[in-house]
Scaffold this active site. Sequence first.
Site, PDB file in Angstrom:
ATOM      1  N   ASP A 117      -1.372  -8.960  -8.173  1.00 32.32           N
ATOM      2  CA  ASP A 117      -0.306  -9.325  -7.242  1.00 32.32           C
ATOM      3  C   ASP A 117       0.124 -10.794  -7.278  1.00 32.32           C
ATOM      4  O   ASP A 117      -0.716 -11.693  -7.313  1.00 32.32           O
ATOM      5  CB  ASP A 117      -0.755  -9.058  -5.803  1.00 32.32           C
ATOM      6  CG  ASP A 117      -1.238  -7.652  -5.577  1.00 32.32           C
ATOM      7  OD1 ASP A 117      -1.174  -6.837  -6.508  1.00 32.32           O
ATOM      8  OD2 ASP A 117      -1.706  -7.369  -4.466  1.00 32.32           O
ATOM      9  N   GLU A 120       0.226  -2.084   1.788  1.00 33.07           N
ATOM     10  CA  GLU A 120      -0.209  -3.392   1.314  1.00 33.07           C
ATOM     11  C   GLU A 120       0.976  -4.350   1.204  1.00 33.07           C
ATOM     12  O   GLU A 120       2.133  -3.945   1.256  1.00 33.07           O
ATOM     13  CB  GLU A 120      -0.855  -3.279  -0.077  1.00 33.07           C
ATOM     14  CG  GLU A 120      -2.113  -2.446  -0.143  1.00 33.07           C
ATOM     15  CD  GLU A 120      -2.731  -2.450  -1.527  1.00 33.07           C
ATOM     16  OE1 GLU A 120      -3.924  -2.765  -1.637  1.00 33.07           O
ATOM     17  OE2 GLU A 120      -2.012  -2.143  -2.503  1.00 33.07           O
TER      18      GLU A 120
END
Length: 531
Positions: free
Chosen positions: A57, A238
């Site tokens: 990420d 998320e």
Amino acid sequence: MKLKKLIFIMLLLVAFISCKKTTEAKQSDVEIALSYSEEELYRPNFHFTPKKAWMNDPNGMFFYNGYYHLYFQYHPESNVWGPMHWGHAISTDMITWTELPIAIYPDELGTIFSGSAVVDISNSSGFGEVSNAIPIVAMYTSSKQLEGTDNWKQTQSIAYSNDEGRTFTKYENNPAIDNNEIKDFRDPKVTWDEEREKWVMVLAAGDRIMFYDSKDLKKWNLLSDFGQGIGGHGGVWECPDLFKLPVLGTEESKWVLFVSINPGGPNGGSATQYFIGDFDGTTFTMDKDFETALNKEHNYWIDFGRDNYAGVSWSNATRRDGSKLMLGWMSNWDYAQVVPTETWRSAMTIARKVQLQKNNNGYRLLINPVEELTNYRSTKYKKENIVIKEDTKIIDSGAIDLASAEIQFNIPNLKETIYTFKLSNKLGDELLFGYDNIKKKFFINRKNSGKTSFSEKFANKISTASRTSTNKNLSGTIILDKTSIELFFDNGETVMTEIFFPNSPLDKLSIEPKDQEFILGKIEINKLNFN
């Protein structure tokens, strides 16, 4: 005689050993060469990749003093996921990147999961008082596995930088937000609420998003939550993001909420959905028309391809027209840890501009490559009104290197047929993509694109996305970078991103109709030069 025989045997032995060493050296050289060749075959020309090891990420992105900062989930000791750090890279244009030393390391509270960073211009945190600097304040998830269990304790921590994000100091009173109850409690994204003059944070908590506010970036107050039973819930929520966008061509503005989900994406695995509504400083409420459309059909995803996840926006980087800038991780948890690269794993998407429009289909995001990419155009191929019959070659890498290219096209007066673009090589690898105007769906087919056997989930299906535009013409932008394709259809109304691993570079572009000829109104191909 015995002496001559002994010398002869010794000479034979020396020759054998020498030959064996030479053979071993050549085999070793071949192995190294093959390994190097494969790494360079698959490493992108201009999408960011770490020099080595695992990345996922994007984190903590902000713009300050001429530099775009990108932090990222990083495991420096392996090419698969492990104890997370914040890696770091900078760019002046979001296209070419310089990797810097690791910015934040694990500590006694745990490894460093995803989070965000802001430029605290007014020094509301007080972290800049000692050095009289404008502090960069990062907020991230500390994640620590509980001894003897498979459970993790996830809390929110703070670190600050007084050297423009190069190095960070952990806040002495971490964790800033403790947690002993919620299993998945992570990925804080902080933004400045200009109207109410306070910091607002969105945080993923299992199956919902929690909203907090703060005046000093240290003490946080829980305000509300959103999302239970709303949108996609095929997996854990998320990496949220919250920001305000003007509606193109109006005086109106709306709030946009990103929520990544894994699994549960529209074509399998991980993906990022979005919601449009209003935020009153405490509660996020979906727009009623948007809610009605969402409940009818959930096709509100920032990207329908399988390889854009955990995308978030840059702080302190709103454009003059009010648009936001974002970046995503160009992979999918279904297979990210087994793709055929060894020295490094994963890349980021191209940086993208996010806008909001409203038409007969209601509110919808428009997402396109940032304009800075056009500064790298060099050789150009342009042609109009091409008659497409059967499999029609458009261009090959003898004219323009398709491993680093931007393609724009327009097809007028769509017919009831399937428009298939094909990237191929002499080894028989081919990547198919285009638009099925019978089913009204875009598609990407990578089943025969090269290496696919490393995961049964990589090429097990053709990715599709329903077209939302009713325009009788089809336009698109295609970004190619060795092993990735990013498709932006209908001015960015539908986006698809996917990676692939051919056995040699895909070097020919052709187009074919299913059962009737058509006119390709315009195609323009620009070589993107990064030398």
